[in-house]
Scaffold this motif. Structure first.
Motif, PDB file in Angstrom:
ATOM      1  N   TRP A 308       0.814  -1.221   0.000  1.00 36.52           N
ATOM      2  CA  TRP A 308       0.000   0.000   0.000  1.00 36.52           C
ATOM      3  C   TRP A 308       0.840   1.260   0.000  1.00 36.52           C
ATOM      4  O   TRP A 308       0.426   2.288  -0.557  1.00 36.52           O
ATOM      5  N   LEU A 316      -5.427   4.233  -6.663  1.00 41.74           N
ATOM      6  CA  LEU A 316      -6.452   3.725  -5.757  1.00 41.74           C
ATOM      7  C   LEU A 316      -7.830   4.249  -6.150  1.00 41.74           C
ATOM      8  O   LEU A 316      -8.823   3.507  -6.114  1.00 41.74           O
ATOM      9  N   ARG A 323     -10.025  -0.303  -3.648  1.00 40.71           N
ATOM     10  CA  ARG A 323     -10.660   0.456  -2.568  1.00 40.71           C
ATOM     11  C   ARG A 323     -11.438  -0.478  -1.648  1.00 40.71           C
ATOM     12  O   ARG A 323     -11.423  -0.322  -0.422  1.00 40.71           O
ATOM     13  N   LYS A 326      -8.869  -2.322   0.496  1.00 40.02           N
ATOM     14  CA  LYS A 326      -8.287  -1.420   1.494  1.00 40.02           C
ATOM     15  C   LYS A 326      -9.273  -1.176   2.635  1.00 40.02           C
ATOM     16  O   LYS A 326      -8.916  -1.255   3.825  1.00 40.02           O
ATOM     17  N   GLU A 330      -8.757  -2.370   6.566  1.00 40.81           N
ATOM     18  CA  GLU A 330      -8.790  -1.353   7.621  1.00 40.81           C
ATOM     19  C   GLU A 330      -9.885  -1.646   8.646  1.00 40.81           C
ATOM     20  O   GLU A 330      -9.693  -1.438   9.855  1.00 40.81           O
ATOM     21  N   LEU A 337      -4.325   2.054   6.583  1.00 43.22           N
ATOM     22  CA  LEU A 337      -3.225   1.616   5.734  1.00 43.22           C
ATOM     23  C   LEU A 337      -2.498   2.821   5.140  1.00 43.22           C
ATOM     24  O   LEU A 337      -3.105   3.862   4.887  1.00 43.22           O
ATOM     25  N   CYS A 339      -0.364   5.090   2.271  1.00 43.15           N
ATOM     26  CA  CYS A 339      -0.617   5.380   0.857  1.00 43.15           C
ATOM     27  C   CYS A 339       0.673   5.913   0.242  1.00 43.15           C
ATOM     28  O   CYS A 339       1.463   6.576   0.911  1.00 43.15           O
TER      29      CYS A 339
END
Length: 353
Positions: A308, A316, A323, A326, A330, A337, A339
């Motif tokens: 990530w 993303l 998405r 992610k 999370e 996370l 980026c």
């Protein structure tokens, strides 16, 4: 026949006039997730005859238009990055350009041309595919993941024709994730059609992150590959790495899953610096060309998932399935996370259905 519904979740609704369908579509909804982006959700279901008919010609015209736009934007990005000697990706573009130019100059490139900013199709691609099909790893595989590019079309055909399950990504992951095709879903007369992008959209069954699937072999396209080390370069958009990382997350593959590429002999290089590869770069175990099969015995570590911290916010925002993943991680971990840094990307090449 497949009816594909595009949902762009929104606070208002409308009926779009889409030439890909010969009848009016169901409602499509849309809302903005930010001042500059839209959330795209795609699903697919099989029509029993009363739904909208899939218009292959319109689908292909739209696909070609959007892919051309994406390639033009990627060409601009590559020129910008290649000219910056401090850019960590500059050396990759130099090798890619050399191979693309060589294939065109020697006329070993095949349709679609020019091959620049593509996984290049080449003379003898079907012969390389036949050699791939003779591998014990292919013969023993029940499920084979194959990239959607033209030079691997024959590999997709041999997979389905051999009674195996074909897993293929929806191009650029922009409207979905993977589609599954199985020979029992097809008639003998539709297998070849199912190996095309439009055919996958028409006959494939889209899957999500919760699909329980085991992939026995990965076939990946390449621009250049080093037979001594197994180091590989794709066309520069990073989707093969994302696909691999998400399959690792799903438990569909592991370090032992063989990775094979099919290329022309002129795509074999000896100047990919292993020490400059990134942690998410995917190496190959076996190379099939029209004249030989090479076992690389690569020692390059395979990616363990999605990194990530390397993933830009632009990428993303363009890939819905990322998405979703992610957000899921999370929620499960209760941690935010990281980026990666921002970057300029080509326009979203949405596949309308």
């Amino acid at each position: 026949m497949d009816t594909h519904i595009l949902r762009l979740s929104s606070s208002f609704q409308f009926r779009p006039k889409n030439p890909i369908f010969s009848k009016p579509q169901p409602f499509v909804s849309l809302y903005r997730t930010s001042p500059f982006s839209f959330k795209v959700e795609a699903s697919s279901k099989r029509s029993s005859g009363g739904g909208a008919a899939f218009d292959e010609a319109a689908y292909e015209a739209e696909r070609l238009r959007l892919d051309a736009a994406a390639r033009d934007a990627m060409a601009e990005a590559s020129e910008r990055e290649a000219q910056n000697e401090n850019d960590p990706k500059a050396w990759k573009w130099a090798i890619r350009k050399r191979i693309w130019d060589l294939m065109e100059a020697q006329n070993i490139a095949q349709f679609p041309r020019p091959v620049h900013h593509r996984i290049p199709n080449f003379v003898g691609a079907s012969v390389a595919a036949d050699k791939l099909s003779e591998l014990e790893a292919f013969k023993a595989a029940n499920c084979v993941k194959v990239n959607p590019d033209t030079p691997q079309k024959q590999v997709r055909f041999l997979t389905l024709n051999g009674g195996k399950t074909l897993l293929t990504p929806q191009p650029r992951l922009r409207t979905g994730f993977f589609s599954v095709l199985e020979s029992h879903m097809l008639s003998p007369g539709t297998i070849k059609e199912a190996c095309t992008s439009a055919g996958v959209a028409k006959y494939g069954r889209p899957i999500g992150l919760d699909e329980k699937i085991r992939v026995d072999l990965i076939v990946i396209g390449s621009v250049a590959v080093d037979p001594r080390t197994g180091a590989r370069l794709g066309k520069g958009e990073g989707f093969a790495e994302l696909e691999y990382g998400m399959l690792r997350y799903m438990g569909a593959i592991d370090d032992s899953t063989p990775i094979v590429t099919s290329v022309h002999d002129q795509q074999l290089v000896d100047d990919i610096p292993v020490e400059k590869l990134l942690i998410h770069d995917v190496p190959v175990d076996i190379i099939c060309t029209p004249t030989q099969v090479i076992f690389t015995n690569t020692t390059i570590p395979k990616p363990q998932g999605i990194y990530w911290e390397k993933l830009s916010p632009e990428k993303l925002s363009q890939v819905r399935i990322l998405r979703e993943l992610k957000n899921r991680i999370e929620r499960e971990t209760g941690k935010k996370l990281p980026c990666g840094p921002s970057e300029k990307l080509p326009p979203t090449a949405q596949r309308r259905r």
